[in-house]
Design a protein around this motif. Structure first.
Motif, mmCIF file in Angstrom:
data_model
loop_
_atom_site.group_PDB
_atom_site.id
_atom_site.type_symbol
_atom_site.label_atom_id
_atom_site.label_comp_id
_atom_site.label_asym_id
_atom_site.label_seq_id
_atom_site.Cartn_x
_atom_site.Cartn_y
_atom_site.Cartn_z
ATOM 1 N N ILE A 74 23.665 29.648 -127.929
ATOM 2 C CA ILE A 74 21.891 29.645 -128.034
ATOM 3 C C ILE A 74 21.557 29.181 -127.109
ATOM 4 C CG2 ILE A 74 19.896 30.183 -128.903
ATOM 5 C CD1 ILE A 74 21.906 30.906 -131.659
ATOM 6 N N GLN B 170 20.202 29.723 -123.256
ATOM 7 C CA GLN B 170 18.420 30.118 -122.972
ATOM 8 C C GLN B 170 18.318 29.486 -121.328
ATOM 9 O OE1 GLN B 170 17.145 27.642 -126.375
ATOM 10 N NE2 GLN B 170 16.534 30.097 -127.818
ATOM 11 N N LEU C 23 25.765 36.975 -125.576
ATOM 12 C CA LEU C 23 23.931 36.719 -125.894
ATOM 13 C C LEU C 23 24.031 37.338 -126.898
ATOM 14 C CD1 LEU C 23 21.177 35.720 -125.542
ATOM 15 C CD2 LEU C 23 20.878 37.242 -124.515
ATOM 16 N N SER D 178 26.386 36.197 -129.626
ATOM 17 C CA SER D 178 25.552 34.727 -130.063
ATOM 18 C C SER D 178 24.370 35.848 -131.583
ATOM 19 C CB SER D 178 24.474 34.003 -129.070
ATOM 20 O OG SER D 178 23.104 34.870 -128.887
ATOM 21 N N HIS D 179 23.967 36.523 -130.934
ATOM 22 C CA HIS D 179 23.219 37.061 -131.374
ATOM 23 C C HIS D 179 23.581 38.073 -132.914
ATOM 24 C CE1 HIS D 179 18.426 37.252 -130.502
ATOM 25 N NE2 HIS D 179 19.011 37.131 -128.592
ATOM 26 N N LYS D 180 25.130 38.241 -133.061
ATOM 27 C CA LYS D 180 25.359 38.711 -134.088
ATOM 28 C C LYS D 180 25.916 38.088 -135.011
ATOM 29 C CE LYS D 180 29.976 41.872 -135.115
ATOM 30 N NZ LYS D 180 30.441 40.511 -135.747
ATOM 31 N N ARG E 244 24.100 35.450 -135.776
ATOM 32 C CA ARG E 244 22.351 34.721 -136.218
ATOM 33 C C ARG E 244 22.604 35.026 -137.543
ATOM 34 N NH1 ARG E 244 18.806 34.243 -130.389
ATOM 35 N NH2 ARG E 244 20.365 33.594 -129.751
ATOM 36 N N ARG F 96 19.355 38.086 -138.080
ATOM 37 C CA ARG F 96 19.564 38.450 -137.261
ATOM 38 C C ARG F 96 19.367 39.723 -137.333
ATOM 39 N NH1 ARG F 96 26.297 40.621 -138.395
ATOM 40 N NH2 ARG F 96 25.846 42.066 -139.586
ATOM 41 N N ASN F 97 18.768 40.092 -135.809
ATOM 42 C CA ASN F 97 17.978 41.257 -135.672
ATOM 43 C C ASN F 97 19.330 41.927 -134.526
ATOM 44 O OD1 ASN F 97 16.799 43.242 -134.585
ATOM 45 N ND2 ASN F 97 15.549 42.633 -134.123
ATOM 46 N N ASP G 215 18.641 43.706 -131.311
ATOM 47 C CA ASP G 215 19.283 42.924 -130.484
ATOM 48 C C ASP G 215 20.659 43.103 -130.207
ATOM 49 O OD1 ASP G 215 16.540 42.697 -129.698
ATOM 50 O OD2 ASP G 215 16.450 40.479 -130.971
ATOM 51 N N VAL G 216 21.694 42.683 -131.438
ATOM 52 C CA VAL G 216 22.943 42.779 -130.619
ATOM 53 C C VAL G 216 23.280 44.025 -129.706
ATOM 54 C CG1 VAL G 216 24.728 42.617 -132.160
ATOM 55 C CG2 VAL G 216 23.202 41.370 -133.142
ATOM 56 N N TYR H 186 21.660 44.021 -125.927
ATOM 57 C CA TYR H 186 22.487 43.477 -125.134
ATOM 58 C C TYR H 186 23.987 43.579 -124.424
ATOM 59 C CZ TYR H 186 18.811 40.158 -125.403
ATOM 60 O OH TYR H 186 17.249 39.204 -125.082
#
Length: 507
Positions: free
Chosen positions: A435, A439, A455, A458-460, A462, A465-466, A469-470, A473
Motif C-alpha cells: 500500500i 501510494q 490497487l 490491495s483493497h481486496k 485489507r 475493505r470497501n 473500491d475493489v 479499481y
C-alpha cells in the motif's frame, strides 16, 4: 605500517555493520563522499555496497584502511578488502595484495591466510552470488524467445500520421551542441539514473510548437507476455514526444514465446527522426547533422573512458554516423572490463535483447547493479522474476526492485508492490508495504492499468475493505488495459468471480 591481529569474531562484527544496509547501496554517492574527503561517511556507504559483492567498494575500503583515512591505519583489514576485490580481478587489487604480503613475516602471512579463507567462506564471491544474483538455468540456454515466429523484435517504428509537418529549418536545435552528453547518468546525490539531455542541450529557448515537429525518440520498455508495451523509459528525446508515445504504446508487438509459453521480454525502439538516414539528416537538419558529426569526431579520438562511452552511445543513438560494423559493441566490451557501470548495463542489455550470450549479458547487468545503477537494478529484478534463462527467485527480485525503488524508480516500485501482494512465496507478502508503494505512485502511475489492478488487489486484501473500491479499481484497470490493447481476460475473470454469488454491489 601497522599489522594488527584480529580474532575472527571481531571480523564478523565488522561485516555485521552493513548487514541491514544493502538497500542503500550507491557507489556514486560513496565516491563523491570519498572525493570530498568525507571518509567516515564514505566508508559507511562502501560497506553497504560491500554487502552485495561490489569489488569497487572492496577496493576503496582497502584503500581507506591501508592509508588510515579518518580511521586507524590497519594493513590486515586492508588486505582482507583487497583480497576480496582480487577475487573479481578488480583493478590492481591482486598486485596490491602481493606487495603487502611481501612486507609480512611468515607468521603474519599464515595468520592472514587463515583469516581470508574464513572470510571467503562466509562473504566471498560464490556466497554473494548465491545470496543476491541470478543462477543461470543452463538447460534453457539452447532455446530462444520468439515473436510471432521471428527471432527478434523490430527496433524501428514510424507512424506517418505522427509526422504532422517537416522542419522549415533546424533552428529548433540551435543551442550549442558541444555541451551535450549522449548519456549523462548523474542526476543528483540521491541517485543515479538516465538524464534526458537532448532537450536541455539542443532545444531553442524561444517558444516553439514542438507538437508540429517529428520528435527524436529512443525508448526502453518491457514487453508483456501478451505483446503489450509497458513501463516505458525515455532514453533520449528531442521535441514533443507525448503524442508519439501515446500512439506507440497502443500498438503491441507479437507475443513473446519461449518453448511455446508466453513470457515477458525487454526492448529498445527508435522512433521519429531517430530512424532517419544520413541523407535525411543532412538534407533536413544540416546544422544538427554537422554538430553531431563534429562532437562524435572529437569523442572518437579521446582516450578518456567517459568520452569513449559517450562515443559508443552516439553510434547507437545516431546510427547514420560513419562506423565500422559492431564498433559500438566493441567499445562497450572494452569499457565493461574497466568497471564503467553504464557501459556494463548497456553492453549487458544489448546482449540480452539480441539473445547473443545470455550468461555474459546477465553477468554485466549484475555488475552494473553493484554500483547502485537504478535501471540496472530494475532489470536485474525483472530477470530474477520472469526470465526463462534464470532460476526464478522472488526474494532476490524483491531485493533489487526495492533497491531501485529507493532511488525513485517508478516501475521498480510497482513491481515491488506486485510481489508484496501476489508473490508465490507467501513470506514476501506485505500488505502495508505494498500500500505504501502504491501510494507513492499515485500521481505517476494513476493511468497505468497494472497500477489500478494492484490497487484493486490491495483493497481486496485489507481487513476493513470497501468492496466498491475493489470493483472500481479493477474496472478501471480493465478499461485502461483495453484502451492499450492489453490482454485483460484474466482480470475480467477475476472480477466476474468476485461479483458472482452472494456479493452485491450497491451504488
Amino acid at each position: 605500517m601497522k599489522f594488527t591481529k584480529h580474532p575472527f569474531s571481531i571480523l564478523a562484527i565488522l561485516f555485521s555493520l552493513f548487514s541491514v544496509s544493502a538497500l542503500a547501496t550507491d557507489i556514486f554517492k560513496a565516491d563523491r563522499l570519498f572525493e570530498r574527503q568525507e571518509y567516515i561517511q564514505a566508508r559507511t556507504a562502501y560497506l553497504a555496497a560491500a554487502e552485495i559483492g561490489s569489488p569497487h567498494a572492496y577496493y576503496q575500503l582497502g584503500t581507506i584502511y591501508l592509508r588510515g583515512l579518518d580511521t586507524q591505519q590497519d594493513a590486515m583489514k586492508a588486505l582482507i578488502w583487497f583480497s576480496l576485490a582480487a577475487e573479481y580481478q578488480f583493478s590492481d587489487a591482486e598486485n596490491v595484495v602481493k606487495e603487502v604480503l611481501a612486507l609480512l613475516t611468515e607468521e603474519q602471512r599464515n595468520h592472514f591466510t587463515q583469516i581470508i579463507a574464513e572470510f571467503k567462506a562466509q562473504f566471498g564471491k560464490e556466497q554473494i552470488n548465491q545470496k543476491y544474483f541470478p543462477i543461470i538455468n543452463t538447460a534453457n540456454l539452447v532455446d530462444k524467445i520468439t515473436f510471432g515466429g521471428e527471432g527478434k523484435l523490430e527496433n524501428a517504428y514510424q507512424d506517418p500520421d505522427l509526422l504532422l509537418g517537416s522542419f522549415d529549418d533546424d533552428s529548433f536545435y540551435e543551442e550549442d551542441f558541444s555541451s551535450f552528453d549522449f548519456q549523462n547518468d548523474f542526476d543528483d546525490d540521491t541517485g543515479f539514473d538516465t538524464a534526458n539531455n537532448f532537450e536541455s542541450a539542443l532545444a531553442r529557448p524561444a517558444p516553439v510548437d514542438l507538437r508540429r515537429r517529428p520528435p527524436f525518440l529512443i525508448l526502453d520498455y518491457d514487453v508483456g507476455s501478451d505483446g503489450s508495451i509497458r513501463n516505458i523509459a525515455q532514453v533520449q528525446t528531442i521535441g514533443y514526444a507525448n503524442r508519439t508515445i501515446e500512439v506507440f504504446e497502443r500498438n503491441p508487438h507479437p507475443q513473446p514465446t519461449f518453448k511455446g509459453k508466453r513470457v515477458d521480454f525487454v526492448n529498445r525502439t527508435y522512433l521519429g527522426t531517430a530512424i532517419y538516414s544520413k541523407f535525411q539528416m543532412r538534407d533536413e537538419y544540416q546544422r544538427l547533422y554537422l554538430k553531431i558529426k563534429r562532437l562524435a569526431k572529437k569523442l572518437k579520438v579521446s582516450s578518456e573512458r567517459e568520452d569513449q562511452y559517450q562515443y559508443a552511445m552516439a553510434l547507437t543513438s545516431f546510427q547514420w554516423l560513419d562506423q565500422e560494423e559492431g564498433e559500438a559493441e566493441k567499445i562497450l566490451q572494452n569499457l565493461v572490463q574497466t568497471g564503467h557501470p553504464s557501459a556494463q548495463y548497456e553492453y549487458g542489455l544489448m546482449l540480452y535483447r539480441e539473445q547473443k550470450d545470455i550468461p555474459t549479458a546477465i553477468h554485466w547487468i549484475s555488475e552494473a547493479s553493484k554500483y547502485g545503477l537504478a535501471r540496472a537494478e530494475y532489470l536485474l529484478g525483472r530477470l530474477l522474476h520472469v526470465s526463462p534463462w534464470v532460476v526464478t527467485d522472488e526474494k532476490k527480485a524483491l531485493f533489487w526492485y526495492e533497491s531501485a525503488k529507493n532511488k525513485g524508480h517508478g516501475a521498480a516500485t510497482l513491481k515491488a508492490a506486485e510481489l508484496k501482494l501476489l508473490a508465490t512465496d507467501i513470506t514476501l507478502h506485505d500488505l502495508e508495504g505494498a500500500i505504501e508503494n502504491l501510494q507513492s505512485l499515485q500521481e505517476e502511475q494513476s493511468d497505468n492499468p497494472e497500477y489500478n489492478f494492484l490497487l484493486a488487489i490491495s483493497h481486496k486484501n485489507r481487513e476493513n475493505r470497501n468492496f466498491r473500491d475493489v470493483v472500481k479499481y479493477m474496472e478501471r484497470a480493465i478499461d485502461l488495459g483495453d484502451d492499450l490493447n492489453w490482454d485483460v481476460s484474466y482480470w475480467e475473470s477475476l472480477l466476474d468471480a468476485w461479483t458472482t454469488g452472494s456479493v452485491y454491489i450497491v451504488d
